[in-house]
Design an enzyme around this catalytic site. Structure first.
Site, short mmCIF file in Angstrom:
data_model
loop_
_atom_site.label_atom_id
_atom_site.label_comp_id
_atom_site.label_asym_id
_atom_site.label_seq_id
_atom_site.Cartn_x
_atom_site.Cartn_y
_atom_site.Cartn_z
N ILE A 1 9.97 52.05 5.47
CA ILE A 1 9.25 51.88 4.18
C ILE A 1 9.68 50.61 3.44
O ILE A 1 8.93 50.06 2.64
CB ILE A 1 9.42 53.13 3.30
CG1 ILE A 1 8.32 53.21 2.23
CG2 ILE A 1 10.82 53.20 2.67
CD1 ILE A 1 8.19 54.55 1.54
N ASP B 1 16.99 56.17 0.47
CA ASP B 1 17.53 55.65 -0.81
C ASP B 1 18.45 54.46 -0.53
O ASP B 1 18.32 53.38 -1.13
CB ASP B 1 18.31 56.80 -1.47
CG ASP B 1 18.66 56.54 -2.93
OD1 ASP B 1 19.36 57.35 -3.52
OD2 ASP B 1 18.19 55.52 -3.48
N SER C 1 12.58 64.78 0.69
CA SER C 1 13.39 66.01 0.78
C SER C 1 13.61 66.55 2.19
O SER C 1 14.32 67.55 2.34
CB SER C 1 12.81 67.15 -0.09
OG SER C 1 13.16 66.97 -1.43
N GLY D 1 15.10 65.17 4.76
CA GLY D 1 16.29 64.65 5.47
C GLY D 1 17.52 65.39 4.98
O GLY D 1 17.69 66.60 5.20
N VAL D 2 18.36 64.69 4.26
CA VAL D 2 19.61 65.26 3.71
C VAL D 2 19.34 66.54 2.93
O VAL D 2 20.12 67.49 2.94
CB VAL D 2 20.31 64.21 2.80
CG1 VAL D 2 21.40 64.81 1.95
CG2 VAL D 2 20.84 63.07 3.65
N1 APR Z 1 11.84 54.30 5.86
C1 APR Z 1 11.12 55.46 5.86
N2 APR Z 1 11.68 56.69 5.94
C2 APR Z 1 13.03 56.73 6.04
C3 APR Z 1 13.85 55.57 6.03
C4 APR Z 1 13.19 54.31 5.96
N3 APR Z 1 13.87 53.17 5.96
N4 APR Z 1 15.16 55.97 6.14
C5 APR Z 1 15.15 57.32 6.21
N5 APR Z 1 13.88 57.78 6.16
C6 APR Z 1 13.39 59.16 6.23
C7 APR Z 1 14.30 60.20 6.80
O1 APR Z 1 14.32 60.12 8.23
C8 APR Z 1 13.60 61.46 6.30
O2 APR Z 1 12.49 61.77 7.13
O3 APR Z 1 13.17 59.61 4.89
C9 APR Z 1 13.08 61.03 4.92
C10 APR Z 1 13.88 61.57 3.73
O4 APR Z 1 15.24 61.70 4.12
P1 APR Z 1 16.44 61.27 3.12
O5 APR Z 1 16.45 59.82 2.97
O6 APR Z 1 17.66 61.97 3.62
O7 APR Z 1 15.99 61.89 1.71
P2 APR Z 1 16.06 63.39 1.16
O8 APR Z 1 16.02 64.41 2.24
O9 APR Z 1 15.02 63.43 0.07
O10 APR Z 1 17.51 63.47 0.50
C11 APR Z 1 17.77 62.69 -0.63
O11 APR Z 1 19.69 61.71 0.35
O12 APR Z 1 20.00 59.49 0.67
C12 APR Z 1 20.29 60.52 -0.17
O13 APR Z 1 20.53 59.50 -2.32
C13 APR Z 1 19.70 60.34 -1.54
O14 APR Z 1 20.93 62.16 -2.42
C14 APR Z 1 19.64 61.76 -1.99
C15 APR Z 1 19.26 62.51 -0.74
#
Ligand code: APR
Length: 170
Positions: free
Chosen positions: A11, A34, A117, A119-120
């Site tokens: 992204i 993030d 949401s 991922g982590v």
């Molecule tokens: N481009 C697009 N999608 C991405 C990228 C990228 N560069 N990097 C990671 N992702 C995807 C992940 O693979 C997942 O499918 O974004 C999706 C969301 O995952 P996370 O980034 O872990 O976000 P989330 O699950 O909402 O958790 C948020 O994680 O990074 C921390 O600071 C953030 O505490 C917050 C939490």
């Protein structure tokens, strides 16, 4: 004619008027998308985020995009998955809706979302995808500026889940 596109990619490389960041409530950066957005945007993004005093889950705040190709970054903390009985589905819907409402308010035509949401924060992908797509589709019924939404998936496996959910919607 409003469109939803499901693509696989990074992204931070997307040239949309706004890209959405799956943030946490501090808005001070983190891992995952993030971390990638903050690295690509440069340190000015964090400087602006520090002035925002955080953001509640499901709400959204907007900053400039700085070194990113996107003009704006819309930061929204999605819900952490606790099993589905702590209003997670509604909070995820709010993250998508409030991000779109801000994009509309800032006159954006194109908006790119990550899979918030899932991922982590461990929100099950198969449950998150229909919530995201239904919310976006419903928003199009009243939007004037926002015409094109992309869901930017970080893997082919994630893209397939969103593509299947979109096909079921239509
Ligand atoms: N481009 C697009 N999608 C991405 C990228 C990228 N560069 N990097 C990671 N992702 C995807 C992940 O693979 C997942 O499918 O974004 C999706 C969301 O995952 P996370 O980034 O872990 O976000 P989330 O699950 O909402 O958790 C948020 O994680 O990074 C921390 O600071 C953030 O505490 C917050 C939490």
């Amino acid at each position: 004619m409003s469109t939803i596109k499901i693509i696989t990619g990074d992204i931070t490389k997307i040239t949309a008027d706004a890209i959405v960041n799956a943030a946490n409530t501090s808005l001070l950066g983190g891992g995952g998308v993030d971390g990638a957005i903050h690295r690509a945007a440069g340190k000015e993004l964090l400087e602006e985020c520090k002035k925002l005093n955080g953001c509640e889950t499901g709400e959204a705040k907007i900053t400039k995009g700085y070194k990113l190709p996107a003009k704006y970054v819309i930061h929204t903390p999605g819900p952490i998955w606790h099993g589905g009985t702590s209003n997670e589905p509604k909070l995820l819907e709010k993250s998508y809706y409030n991000s779109l409402a801000l994009a509309e308010q800032y006159g954006c035509r194109s908006v790119a979302f990550p899979s918030i949401s899932t991922g982590v924060y461990r929100f099950p992908l198969e449950k998150a995808a229909p919530i995201a797509l239904k919310t976006i589709q419903a928003f199009f019924e009243t939007s004037h500026h926002v015409q094109e939404v992309q869901i930017v998936c970080f893997s082919e496996q994630v893209r397939e889940v969103y593509a299947e959910a979109l096909a079921k919607l239509q």
